[in-house]
Write a protein that holds these residues in place. Structure first.
Motif, PDB file in Angstrom:
ATOM      1  N   LEU A 131      -2.127  -2.562  -3.974  1.00 42.83           N
ATOM      2  CA  LEU A 131      -2.462  -1.237  -3.164  1.00 42.83           C
ATOM      3  C   LEU A 131      -1.923  -1.088  -1.811  1.00 42.83           C
ATOM      4  O   LEU A 131      -1.331  -0.160  -1.231  1.00 42.83           O
ATOM      5  N   VAL A 132      -1.798  -2.421  -1.170  1.00 47.99           N
ATOM      6  CA  VAL A 132      -1.698  -2.539   0.319  1.00 47.99           C
ATOM      7  C   VAL A 132      -0.171  -1.940   0.592  1.00 47.99           C
ATOM      8  O   VAL A 132      -0.027  -1.213   1.621  1.00 47.99           O
ATOM      9  N   PRO A 133       0.695  -2.064  -0.067  1.00 46.15           N
ATOM     10  CA  PRO A 133       2.102  -1.590   0.134  1.00 46.15           C
ATOM     11  C   PRO A 133       2.312  -0.044   0.208  1.00 46.15           C
ATOM     12  O   PRO A 133       3.172   0.541   0.679  1.00 46.15           O
ATOM     13  N   ARG A 134       1.226   0.691  -0.451  1.00 47.09           N
ATOM     14  CA  ARG A 134       1.274   2.131  -0.618  1.00 47.09           C
ATOM     15  C   ARG A 134       0.668   2.875   0.584  1.00 47.09           C
ATOM     16  O   ARG A 134       0.659   3.826   0.776  1.00 47.09           O
ATOM     17  N   ILE A 135       0.024   1.864   1.666  1.00 44.05           N
ATOM     18  CA  ILE A 135      -0.830   2.440   2.712  1.00 44.05           C
ATOM     19  C   ILE A 135       0.113   1.992   4.065  1.00 44.05           C
ATOM     20  O   ILE A 135       0.386   1.086   3.928  1.00 44.05           O
TER      21      ILE A 135
END
Length: 243
Positions: free
Chosen positions: A121-125
């Motif tokens: 999820l982190v790379p999408r934020i």
């Protein structure tokens, strides 16, 4: 002045942080011990370096050598704790003692699923949004002298997927059998997730013990810097003389 025979201490930071995480401990211990904190690959001053456990091991080994005092006490938090376990397996001759802080949970099996999801999820934020969230959280919870160095050094969100992608599925209590030095498992009392394997980890090593920081969570060295530092100091003072 550093006491004769005092073990050198190498501090290894946790997920997304850098050597700045350890500024309270370095300030408190530097008069009595040779101390240094490292940036793991992909973090801090090594932000552009690709992550790997192999590179992390070499960085810790170089830090031990840089102190010029023989085998070191290595203190690793969370991701840095698992990297320190890998260092202990690969470089036993450089290890005088090991402190695992927030790193006594198995990274295998169902427990790892939410962390795999978070790593994806982190790379999408956007990184600037994650930075603002982290800055606000740290400033709300902790005094400036505790977290300013961490905030100034920035965060390694871009490295999180690769780092936890390699760590997840790799470590459990069996890793303790490869540690040829005394071990202190130093956890925040309220860090229920990373305490989940605490008993298994301590049973897997003949010279391991557990100490808890009362009322502290996963960031125990921020929650109670003095208690965390005192635990590291006492453990360092109790280590056998280097052979």
């Amino acid at each position: 002045m550093t006491a004769a025979g005092a073990p050198p201490i190498v501090f290894v930071h946790g997920t997304r942080f850098s050597a700045g995480q350890w500024s309270p401990q370095l300030a408190a211990l530097q008069e009595d011990f040779p101390v240094v904190a490292v940036d793991l690959p992909g973090h801090g001053a090594r932000s552009a370096q690709p992550w790997s456990l192999n590179a992390a091991t070499e960085i810790i080994a170089s830090a031990v050598d840089s102190l010029g005092c023989g085998p070191a006490l290595v203190v690793g938090h969370s991701l840095g704790g698992y990297a320190s376990l890998e260092f202990a397996r690969r470089r036993p001759e450089q290890l005088r003692g090991l402190v695992l802080a927030g790193a006594s949970a198995s990274t295998r099996g169902p427990w790892a699923r939410p962390y795999r999801w978070a790593a994806g999820l982190v790379p999408r934020i956007p990184a600037d949004r994650l930075t603002r969230w982290n800055d606000r959280l740290l400033r709300r919870l902790y005094a400036p002298e505790v977290v300013d160095a961490t905030i100034l050094s920035g965060y390694a969100f871009h490295t999180l997927p690769a780092a936890w992608g390699e760590v997840l599925g790799r470590f459990d209590a069996g890793a303790m059998r490869h540690v040829a030095a005394p071990v202190l498992i130093l956890n925040g009392e309220k860090d229920t997730v990373f305490r989940s394997g605490e008993s298994d980890f301590v049973r897997a090593h003949p010279y391991a013990r557990v100490e808890l920081i009362p009322r502290a969570g996963h960031l125990a060295n921020f929650d109670d810097p003095d208690a965390f530092t005192d635990a590291v100091r006492r453990f360092a003072q109790q280590l056998p003389a280097a052979g």
